[in-house]
Design a protein around this motif. Structure first.
Motif, mmCIF file in Angstrom:
data_model
loop_
_atom_site.group_PDB
_atom_site.id
_atom_site.type_symbol
_atom_site.label_atom_id
_atom_site.label_comp_id
_atom_site.label_asym_id
_atom_site.label_seq_id
_atom_site.Cartn_x
_atom_site.Cartn_y
_atom_site.Cartn_z
ATOM 1 N N PRO A 58 17.645 -2.622 35.102
ATOM 2 C CA PRO A 58 16.785 -2.458 36.115
ATOM 3 C C PRO A 58 17.155 -2.556 37.429
ATOM 4 O O PRO A 58 16.691 -2.341 38.437
ATOM 5 C CB PRO A 58 15.686 -3.363 35.441
ATOM 6 N N THR A 59 18.113 -3.219 37.609
ATOM 7 C CA THR A 59 18.747 -3.714 39.107
ATOM 8 C C THR A 59 19.799 -2.732 39.630
ATOM 9 O O THR A 59 20.466 -2.717 40.669
ATOM 10 C CB THR A 59 19.280 -4.952 39.033
ATOM 11 N N ALA A 60 20.155 -1.753 38.845
ATOM 12 C CA ALA A 60 20.795 -0.563 39.329
ATOM 13 C C ALA A 60 20.419 0.212 40.463
ATOM 14 O O ALA A 60 19.334 0.463 40.493
ATOM 15 C CB ALA A 60 21.171 0.311 38.101
ATOM 16 N N PRO A 61 21.290 0.230 41.307
ATOM 17 C CA PRO A 61 20.774 1.140 42.639
ATOM 18 C C PRO A 61 20.812 2.355 42.376
ATOM 19 O O PRO A 61 21.369 3.136 41.559
ATOM 20 C CB PRO A 61 22.293 0.834 43.779
ATOM 21 N N GLY B 171 11.874 4.741 38.406
ATOM 22 C CA GLY B 171 12.820 4.015 37.493
ATOM 23 C C GLY B 171 12.444 2.401 37.103
ATOM 24 O O GLY B 171 11.732 1.826 37.722
ATOM 25 N N GLY B 172 12.980 2.204 35.969
ATOM 26 C CA GLY B 172 12.747 0.724 35.777
ATOM 27 C C GLY B 172 11.233 0.427 35.234
ATOM 28 O O GLY B 172 10.346 1.144 34.900
ATOM 29 N N THR B 173 10.930 -0.795 35.647
ATOM 30 C CA THR B 173 9.508 -1.249 35.582
ATOM 31 C C THR B 173 9.026 -1.576 36.795
ATOM 32 O O THR B 173 9.541 -2.592 37.525
ATOM 33 C CB THR B 173 9.709 -2.379 34.458
ATOM 34 N N PRO B 174 7.775 -1.190 37.470
ATOM 35 C CA PRO B 174 7.244 -1.368 38.590
ATOM 36 C C PRO B 174 6.924 -2.876 38.561
ATOM 37 O O PRO B 174 6.618 -3.493 37.565
ATOM 38 C CB PRO B 174 6.326 -0.411 38.951
ATOM 39 N N GLY B 175 6.634 -3.231 39.787
ATOM 40 C CA GLY B 175 5.963 -4.878 40.067
ATOM 41 C C GLY B 175 4.549 -4.784 39.232
ATOM 42 O O GLY B 175 3.914 -3.706 39.365
ATOM 43 N N ASN B 176 4.406 -5.979 38.936
ATOM 44 C CA ASN B 176 3.001 -5.912 38.297
ATOM 45 C C ASN B 176 1.790 -5.772 39.266
ATOM 46 O O ASN B 176 1.207 -6.818 39.653
ATOM 47 C CB ASN B 176 2.918 -7.146 37.444
ATOM 48 N N PRO C 228 1.388 2.364 34.822
ATOM 49 C CA PRO C 228 1.267 2.219 33.450
ATOM 50 C C PRO C 228 1.843 0.992 32.813
ATOM 51 O O PRO C 228 1.297 0.835 31.751
ATOM 52 C CB PRO C 228 2.089 3.535 33.116
ATOM 53 N N SER C 229 2.411 0.163 33.533
ATOM 54 C CA SER C 229 3.040 -0.993 32.925
ATOM 55 C C SER C 229 2.098 -2.142 33.568
ATOM 56 O O SER C 229 2.630 -3.397 33.411
ATOM 57 C CB SER C 229 4.523 -1.079 33.397
ATOM 58 N N PHE C 230 1.060 -1.987 34.329
ATOM 59 C CA PHE C 230 0.193 -2.997 34.739
ATOM 60 C C PHE C 230 -0.323 -3.966 33.579
ATOM 61 O O PHE C 230 -0.754 -3.420 32.764
ATOM 62 C CB PHE C 230 -0.569 -2.704 35.576
ATOM 63 N N ASP C 231 -0.228 -5.179 33.999
ATOM 64 C CA ASP C 231 -0.706 -6.174 32.757
ATOM 65 C C ASP C 231 -1.547 -7.375 33.509
ATOM 66 O O ASP C 231 -1.284 -8.023 34.383
ATOM 67 C CB ASP C 231 0.326 -7.082 32.075
#
Length: 733
Positions: free
Chosen positions: A713-716, A521-526, A505-508
């Motif tokens: 976003p870096t939380a383990p 969690g957080g924002t996945p890689g693009n 859903p976060s793909f640009d």
């Protein structure tokens, strides 16, 4: 003596647990403390004892002596009774106001004594159900700033538990003995002492906590400053003594736990005594003993939350910032078990997987509760506050009273043990009494002896794991295993992952494209897709796999708690069978740092001189003990095993060492008069430490977190802490 469920168990002397337990003067192998020094007498019925002798000072003639003291359990023997037959029986019945169970105890003794031969058999059979309710702090006691932060300090525990708990104990114990006078002054004694206990520690109630997400969930509303500050803060702030809190409850669930423990021991003794009334006496003795313990835990959490995202909610399963409809995800086979109305969106995975609403009838906001600690019991309030959710905006008590608002948060069987031990002892003792006149005018008797013992101990600690999703998804086709069969465990760990690729859903498309990463969690890689791991436990109503009942009586130690639906703890009397039924498989995975073998060999000799000179009496002695230790330890993989609380065993290491101790003892008494006596004692003693200090290895604990968030976003997804235990042997003296 510390009591558990009203009955005596572990023993301290002078406030210390380093106590040795003997049986009729020799080492007693008890299943409750195979790997520890502290005795546990929970399975020893008092009806089989004739007396219990406590030594606070060392006696070199004792087989072993504890640092703080020694307990000698003494049983009856045939020649202690009158000539002819002796028969004794007794029966007890009781019932508890809260447990409402029928408890019983039968014990009997049959003895026959002749001129030269006697035989005895005694036994005890009992069943008891003992109330042992609990209401108080759950797990860790922490300060509100222990995980970072400033300002005032107060106790902010992980959570609070209120349990209705009943401990059931079934016991069978036997003591058999014979004595044969071969001739006057020469007696042969044989004995067997057997104990067996099955214990079920069944508890059910309510757990309210922060779910390990932080310590800001408590707000003091009534407190006083203690005058003590926290030196660990940059600007030390005061500690508060809090009597009332407001609680922002991040996790509330019904909780059922049952630890089933079976222990068994058998101790044999063969003894030859020589005493013809002369100055010389002698005894030879051989001991053989075996003991075992198995303790297995089973538990389930019935969660009331719908796990939906909310900007002010501390814990959610819907962690995908780009699409808050994405939460728990399952393969097509499981998705087909639910109506389409349970799908939380229209997203379909690369192999047909779907996102499923985990708890449609759960509440949708964090409960706001209040707790008062000032009285004789924990006093709760705030349960009548309305909360939004699947039942509408209604009081929290409505959710708690609705059985279908409880979805299984997790099944688990953890911190289990299987221990075994063997003991062999051979010893010879003799005494010579100077009947005519003391030797050198002061020594009235000389005692001496030698002893050899060999003790082998196997300690196995383990969790139960089960395999999931074999042959499904785009991950590991062999499937992955999990200890925590939980609704919040997602199989996206790089060491073993099961799941599918879904649209990102976060793909640009205007930004550089990278390889697909995890969706969680957080924002996945693009990338156009991301990997969505399957959730381990499918959405399961608490009533699906468990018998349930509505609990309203938490006992007198808490007040203000409304009723809660709980699973019946008896469902976990056999936790392994339960997990095999529900998940199709369950198997042991050891905790390497807590699993070990230790062989302990001791050769000892002693000499003791009994003194008497005028008004002075006492004894002076010395004991020599040579100890040899052999330990097998497990090497622990530093990388935590996915979806559980342990690590892999990557090999063994064996070590050994030996040492010799000289242990003097002096006990003197001077009688000024019949009413005034002066006593002096000096002793040096030694016992091995808990065997885990020899055989234990690296112990690694893991702590679950909510994973990457928008704010961090870096939380383990988990944290681990490794603390190695020393491999070399040690001892107390």
């Amino acid at each position: 003596m510390q009591r558990t469920a009203g009955e005596g168990s572990t023993v301290n002397i002078r406030g210390l647990p380093q106590v040795i337990t003997l049986l009729n003067g020799e080492q007693y192998l008890a299943p409750g403390n195979l790997g520890t020094a502290q005795p546990n007498l929970n399975d020893v019925p008092s009806q089989l004892m004739s007396s219990i002798v406590v030594f606070k000072s060392q006696d070199v003639s004792n087989a072993l002596s504890g640092i703080s003291g020694t307990i000698d359990l003494r049983t009856r023997r045939p020649m202690d009774f009158d000539y002819g037959p002796t028969v004794f029986t007794a029966a007890e019945y009781q019932t508890g106001e809260r447990t409402s169970e029928s408890d019983y105890l039968f014990n009997g003794l049959l003895n026959w004594r002749g001129d030269r031969f006697g035989a005895m058999l005694s036994g005890v059979i009992s069943n008891s159900n003992l109330g042992n309710n609990y209401s108080g702090i759950s797990q860790s006691v922490l300060g509100n700033n222990d995980w970072g932060g400033g300002g005032d300090n107060w106790i902010s525990p992980h959570g609070y538990d209120s349990f209705s708990r009943v401990v059931e104990r079934e016991r069978e114990s036997l003591n058999g003995a014979f004595q044969f006078d071969i001739e006057d002054g020469i007696r042969l004694t044989g004995e067997v002492f057997y104990t067996h206990q099955q214990e079920y520690n069944r508890a059910a109630g309510l757990n309210i906590s922060n779910r390990w997400n932080g310590l800001g969930w408590t707000t003091p509303t009534d407190f006083v400053e203690t005058g003590v500050t926290n030196p660990n803060q940059e600007i030390p702030q005061p500690w508060l003594n809090v009597s009332e809190y407001d609680l922002d409850v991040w996790w509330m669930n019904s909780f059922t736990v049952n630890r089933a423990t079976e222990n068994e021991s058998i101790n044999f003794n063969l003894e030859l005594d020589y005493d013809k009334g002369g100055p010389f006496t002698f005894s030879a003795r051989a001991i053989k003993a075996e003991a075992s313990l198995e303790s297995i835990n089973g538990q389930v959490q019935g969660d009331l939350s719908n796990w939906q995202y909310g900007p002010d909610r501390a814990f959610t399963r819907f962690r995908q910032a780009g699409d808050r409809t994405r939460g728990t995800f399952y393969p097509a086979e499981i998705a087909a078990m639910y109506p389409a109305s349970r799908y939380s969106n229209g997203v379909v995975g690369s192999q047909g997987g779907r996102y499923i609403d985990p708890n449609p009838f759960g509440y949708g906001a964090d409960p706001q509760l209040h707790i008062n600690l000032t009285g004789d019991s924990l006093a709760w309030s705030g349960f009548d506050t309305p909360l939004p959710g699947g039942l509408g905006t209604v009081p929290l008590t409505d959710y708690m009273s609705n059985l279908d608002s409880y979805t299984v948060g997790a099944y688990s069987s953890e911190s289990n043990q299987r221990n075994n031990s063997d003991l062999t002892v051979v010893r010879f003792d003799g005494s010579y009494e100077f009947q005519d006149a003391p030797l050198f005018g002061v020594i009235t008797r000389v005692d001496g002896g030698v002893r050899h013992s060999a003790r082998e101990v196997e300690i196995r600690s383990f969790h139960l794991f089960s395999d999931f999703y074999a042959g499904q998804g785009a991950g590991n086709q062999a499937g992955c295993s999990a200890q925590w069969k939980a609704i919040d465990v997602v199989m996206d760990n790089s060491l073993c992952r099961s799941g599918e690729f879904v649209s990102n859903p976060s793909f640009d498309p205007t930004l550089p494209i990278v390889d697909p990463t995890s969706c969680t969690g957080g924002t996945p890689g693009n990338a156009p897709t991301c990997f969505q791991g399957y959730t381990v436990n499918r959405p399961t109503l608490l009533r699906e796999n468990n018998n349930t009942y509505f609990l309203t009586d938490y006992g007198s130690i808490t007040s203000g708690l409304p009723g809660v639906w709980v699973a019946d703890p008896r469902d976990f009397d056999d936790a392994r069978a339960f997990q095999e039924r529900v998940f199709g498989n369950a198997y042991e995975v050891i905790i390497p740092g807590n699993t070990y073998d230790v062989d302990l060999f001791e050769d000892a000799a002693y000499a003791n001189f009994v003194l008497g000179y005028g008004n002075l009496s006492g004894d002076v002695g010395v004991r020599m003990v040579r100890t040899e230790l052999r330990a097998r330890q497990n090497l622990t993989d530093p990388t935590p095993r996915p979806y559980g609380d342990t690590n892999n065993d990557i090999g063994d290491v064996t070590s050994s060492r030996s040492y010799t101790d000289w242990l003097p003892t002096v006990n003197l008494q001077y009688d000024f008069s019949d009413k005034l006596k002066l006593r002096f004692a000096y002793a040096k003693t030694m016992i091995p430490l808990d065997l885990g200090n020899y055989g234990g290895g690296v112990s690694i604990s893991t702590v679950d977190s909510q994973g990457p968030t928008d704010e961090d976003p870096t939380a383990p997804r988990s944290a681990s802490d490794a603390s190695p235990a020393p491999a070399s042997a040690a001892r107390s003296n």
